[in-house]
Design a protein around this motif. Sequence first.
Motif, PDB file in Angstrom:
ATOM      1  N   GLY A  68      24.943 103.844  85.328  1.00  0.00           N
ATOM      2  CA  GLY A  68      24.439 104.294  83.805  1.00  0.00           C
ATOM      3  C   GLY A  68      25.331 103.520  82.907  1.00  0.00           C
ATOM      4  O   GLY A  68      24.713 103.159  81.746  1.00  0.00           O
ATOM      5  N   GLU A  69      26.505 103.427  83.277  1.00  0.00           N
ATOM      6  CA  GLU A  69      27.400 102.600  82.175  1.00  0.00           C
ATOM      7  C   GLU A  69      27.145 101.273  82.374  1.00  0.00           C
ATOM      8  O   GLU A  69      27.174 100.896  81.101  1.00  0.00           O
ATOM      9  CB  GLU A  69      28.954 103.049  82.473  1.00  0.00           C
ATOM     10  CG  GLU A  69      29.394 104.502  82.344  1.00  0.00           C
ATOM     11  CD  GLU A  69      30.820 104.467  82.929  1.00  0.00           C
ATOM     12  OE1 GLU A  69      31.233 103.708  83.576  1.00  0.00           O
ATOM     13  OE2 GLU A  69      31.309 105.560  82.934  1.00  0.00           O
ATOM     14  N   ARG A  70      26.870 100.732  83.122  1.00  0.00           N
ATOM     15  CA  ARG A  70      26.501  99.193  83.252  1.00  0.00           C
ATOM     16  C   ARG A  70      25.153  99.198  82.430  1.00  0.00           C
ATOM     17  O   ARG A  70      25.039  98.119  81.651  1.00  0.00           O
ATOM     18  CB  ARG A  70      26.372  98.833  84.984  1.00  0.00           C
ATOM     19  CG  ARG A  70      27.465  98.725  85.623  1.00  0.00           C
ATOM     20  CD  ARG A  70      27.312  97.689  86.645  1.00  0.00           C
ATOM     21  NE  ARG A  70      26.196  98.255  87.798  1.00  0.00           N
ATOM     22  CZ  ARG A  70      26.790  99.306  88.726  1.00  0.00           C
ATOM     23  NH1 ARG A  70      27.815  99.612  88.751  1.00  0.00           N
ATOM     24  NH2 ARG A  70      25.717  99.812  89.410  1.00  0.00           N
ATOM     25  N   GLN A  71      24.094 100.023  82.539  1.00  0.00           N
ATOM     26  CA  GLN A  71      22.876 100.004  81.983  1.00  0.00           C
ATOM     27  C   GLN A  71      23.184 100.003  80.563  1.00  0.00           C
ATOM     28  O   GLN A  71      22.648  99.233  79.698  1.00  0.00           O
ATOM     29  CB  GLN A  71      21.918 101.036  82.488  1.00  0.00           C
ATOM     30  CG  GLN A  71      20.519 100.851  81.643  1.00  0.00           C
ATOM     31  CD  GLN A  71      19.448 102.213  82.214  1.00  0.00           C
ATOM     32  OE1 GLN A  71      19.981 102.943  82.533  1.00  0.00           O
ATOM     33  NE2 GLN A  71      18.215 101.583  82.187  1.00  0.00           N
ATOM     34  N   GLN A  72      24.072 100.875  79.971  1.00  0.00           N
ATOM     35  CA  GLN A  72      24.372 100.908  78.708  1.00  0.00           C
ATOM     36  C   GLN A  72      25.013  99.731  78.087  1.00  0.00           C
ATOM     37  O   GLN A  72      24.689  99.268  77.028  1.00  0.00           O
ATOM     38  CB  GLN A  72      25.460 102.199  78.396  1.00  0.00           C
ATOM     39  CG  GLN A  72      24.951 103.502  78.676  1.00  0.00           C
ATOM     40  CD  GLN A  72      25.812 104.712  78.229  1.00  0.00           C
ATOM     41  OE1 GLN A  72      27.058 104.295  78.117  1.00  0.00           O
ATOM     42  NE2 GLN A  72      25.178 105.694  78.353  1.00  0.00           N
ATOM     43  N   ASP A  73      25.624  98.969  78.768  1.00  0.00           N
ATOM     44  CA  ASP A  73      26.428  97.721  78.856  1.00  0.00           C
ATOM     45  C   ASP A  73      25.274  96.647  78.409  1.00  0.00           C
ATOM     46  O   ASP A  73      25.291  95.728  77.570  1.00  0.00           O
ATOM     47  CB  ASP A  73      27.603  97.240  79.633  1.00  0.00           C
ATOM     48  CG  ASP A  73      28.896  98.092  79.475  1.00  0.00           C
ATOM     49  OD1 ASP A  73      29.041  98.638  78.720  1.00  0.00           O
ATOM     50  OD2 ASP A  73      29.413  98.222  80.571  1.00  0.00           O
ATOM     51  N   GLU A  74      24.368  96.805  79.402  1.00  0.00           N
ATOM     52  CA  GLU A  74      23.371  95.551  79.369  1.00  0.00           C
ATOM     53  C   GLU A  74      22.591  96.047  78.093  1.00  0.00           C
ATOM     54  O   GLU A  74      22.148  94.840  77.224  1.00  0.00           O
ATOM     55  CB  GLU A  74      22.416  95.880  80.531  1.00  0.00           C
ATOM     56  CG  GLU A  74      23.047  95.694  81.757  1.00  0.00           C
ATOM     57  CD  GLU A  74      22.185  95.830  82.990  1.00  0.00           C
ATOM     58  OE1 GLU A  74      21.279  96.433  82.899  1.00  0.00           O
ATOM     59  OE2 GLU A  74      23.005  95.811  84.233  1.00  0.00           O
ATOM     60  N   VAL A  75      22.271  97.224  77.597  1.00  0.00           N
ATOM     61  CA  VAL A  75      21.434  97.421  76.419  1.00  0.00           C
ATOM     62  C   VAL A  75      22.458  96.979  75.123  1.00  0.00           C
ATOM     63  O   VAL A  75      21.919  96.345  74.180  1.00  0.00           O
ATOM     64  CB  VAL A  75      21.071  98.947  76.312  1.00  0.00           C
ATOM     65  CG1 VAL A  75      20.530  99.130  74.820  1.00  0.00           C
ATOM     66  CG2 VAL A  75      20.280  99.139  77.619  1.00  0.00           C
ATOM     67  N   ARG A  76      23.601  97.171  75.276  1.00  0.00           N
ATOM     68  CA  ARG A  76      24.412  96.850  74.181  1.00  0.00           C
ATOM     69  C   ARG A  76      24.443  95.443  74.071  1.00  0.00           C
ATOM     70  O   ARG A  76      24.506  95.051  72.800  1.00  0.00           O
ATOM     71  CB  ARG A  76      26.107  97.449  74.426  1.00  0.00           C
ATOM     72  CG  ARG A  76      27.029  97.270  73.275  1.00  0.00           C
ATOM     73  CD  ARG A  76      28.507  97.563  73.636  1.00  0.00           C
ATOM     74  NE  ARG A  76      28.660  97.157  75.038  1.00  0.00           N
ATOM     75  CZ  ARG A  76      29.188  96.013  75.176  1.00  0.00           C
ATOM     76  NH1 ARG A  76      29.355  95.106  74.213  1.00  0.00           N
ATOM     77  NH2 ARG A  76      29.738  95.633  76.366  1.00  0.00           N
TER      78      ARG A  76
ATOM     79  N   TRP B 217      15.674  90.252  81.055  1.00  0.00           N
ATOM     80  CA  TRP B 217      17.068  90.563  80.968  1.00  0.00           C
ATOM     81  C   TRP B 217      17.291  91.881  81.883  1.00  0.00           C
ATOM     82  O   TRP B 217      18.455  91.832  82.509  1.00  0.00           O
ATOM     83  CB  TRP B 217      17.532  90.856  79.510  1.00  0.00           C
ATOM     84  CG  TRP B 217      18.865  91.342  79.378  1.00  0.00           C
ATOM     85  CD1 TRP B 217      19.194  92.774  78.956  1.00  0.00           C
ATOM     86  CD2 TRP B 217      20.259  90.832  79.552  1.00  0.00           C
ATOM     87  NE1 TRP B 217      20.671  92.876  78.857  1.00  0.00           N
ATOM     88  CE2 TRP B 217      21.172  91.748  79.168  1.00  0.00           C
ATOM     89  CE3 TRP B 217      20.506  89.418  80.035  1.00  0.00           C
ATOM     90  CZ2 TRP B 217      22.511  91.408  79.406  1.00  0.00           C
ATOM     91  CZ3 TRP B 217      22.009  89.075  79.858  1.00  0.00           C
ATOM     92  CH2 TRP B 217      22.934  90.129  79.396  1.00  0.00           C
ATOM     93  N   SER B 218      16.476  92.890  81.594  1.00  0.00           N
ATOM     94  CA  SER B 218      16.724  94.134  82.299  1.00  0.00           C
ATOM     95  C   SER B 218      16.500  94.093  83.939  1.00  0.00           C
ATOM     96  O   SER B 218      16.837  94.917  84.589  1.00  0.00           O
ATOM     97  CB  SER B 218      15.753  95.047  81.625  1.00  0.00           C
ATOM     98  OG  SER B 218      14.318  94.982  82.015  1.00  0.00           O
ATOM     99  N   ASN B 219      15.640  92.903  84.368  1.00  0.00           N
ATOM    100  CA  ASN B 219      15.427  92.807  85.725  1.00  0.00           C
ATOM    101  C   ASN B 219      16.434  91.603  86.506  1.00  0.00           C
ATOM    102  O   ASN B 219      16.150  91.214  87.627  1.00  0.00           O
ATOM    103  CB  ASN B 219      13.984  92.546  85.983  1.00  0.00           C
ATOM    104  CG  ASN B 219      12.963  93.778  85.652  1.00  0.00           C
ATOM    105  OD1 ASN B 219      13.415  94.696  86.210  1.00  0.00           O
ATOM    106  ND2 ASN B 219      11.959  93.496  84.533  1.00  0.00           N
ATOM    107  N   VAL B 220      17.433  91.186  85.771  1.00  0.00           N
ATOM    108  CA  VAL B 220      18.122  90.073  86.371  1.00  0.00           C
ATOM    109  C   VAL B 220      19.408  90.687  86.829  1.00  0.00           C
ATOM    110  O   VAL B 220      20.118  91.742  86.498  1.00  0.00           O
ATOM    111  CB  VAL B 220      18.260  88.926  85.255  1.00  0.00           C
ATOM    112  CG1 VAL B 220      19.231  89.444  84.207  1.00  0.00           C
ATOM    113  CG2 VAL B 220      18.770  87.675  85.947  1.00  0.00           C
ATOM    114  N   ASP B 221      19.925  89.924  87.695  1.00  0.00           N
ATOM    115  CA  ASP B 221      21.451  90.330  88.530  1.00  0.00           C
ATOM    116  C   ASP B 221      22.351  89.785  87.374  1.00  0.00           C
ATOM    117  O   ASP B 221      22.513  88.593  87.438  1.00  0.00           O
ATOM    118  CB  ASP B 221      21.474  89.757  89.808  1.00  0.00           C
ATOM    119  CG  ASP B 221      22.912  90.277  90.233  1.00  0.00           C
ATOM    120  OD1 ASP B 221      23.641  90.734  89.468  1.00  0.00           O
ATOM    121  OD2 ASP B 221      23.050  89.636  91.601  1.00  0.00           O
TER     122      ASP B 221
END
Length: 313
Positions: free
Chosen positions: A7-15, A49-53
């Motif tokens: 969840g934290e990684r997802q938040q970083d990706e959104v940020r 962006w949301s689907n890339v490694d």
Amino acid sequence: MSESAPGERQQDEVRLFDEHRGLLVSVAYRVLGSVTDAEDTVQEAWLRWSNVDHSEIVDPRAFLVRVTTRLAIDRLRRAKVRREAYVGPWLPEPVLTAQDPQDPSEDAAMAESISMAMLVVLETLSPLERAVFVFREAFGMPHSEIADVLGRKEEAIRQLAHRAHVHERRSRFDADQDEQRRVTERFLEATSTGDLDGLMAVLSPGVELVADGGGRALAPRRPVRGAEKVARFLFAVVTEEKTARFLESVGSDPSGVTHVHLAQVNAAPGVVITAAGEPISAFVLDVSDGMVRTIRLVANPEKLAGVRAVEAP
């Protein structure tokens, strides 16, 4: 690793994406000349962006700019086919450019690249030429970096930049912001009050009015040229608006009354007309030597999303 790590990684990706969203929209709009298409392109970039490694991405900014630019170029290629069948003149979508410290239009080169006159000239370029110009002239990127963004060799980028010849073909208007605003205010006052002498005093004898209605709004399908013809057209528009305003004032919905706003449009003083809180047209003037040389009017309701946030009077 804790369970909350994903969840934290997802938040970083959104940020990270949100940090670059303004830049991405700015790039896409300059490549496409359309607010709606630019926003759709950035949304598509978000899906990529949301689907890339992300562990394999060294420079998120460079990755996002590269993806957004290539998506915008593909979209522009498709759009050019549609624009060939467009009803009447096609103009870029106007956008409000409030003087904000973080707004890239504060910079002279950035402001010029978003001007209506420049966006019209950019329509004559191929999608690749246009992207090269935007990155070179507006963002000051070196050829090597542009080559990486577009996936081309540096020499090919130099050739594309040379072929663009934008500096030679574009019309330059040297009026500063203060002069543009003064002339726009005089133009607006004369037009709204029916002052023919006042209007003729600010219109160049060879002034040209280009109107984009897209077949969805009343607008001339060919450019109107000459001060007298342009003045006659503008006064006809004002008469129609006054009639509509009267009809609205005796109706049950006073919010439908039209309002005229002097606003910063595409990094220059412009005019936005609204009714019931929604924009119905936007004017952008090219000014030099204290006179209006070109009037660009966008009335197609599908192309006014970028001026919806105009401040109420």
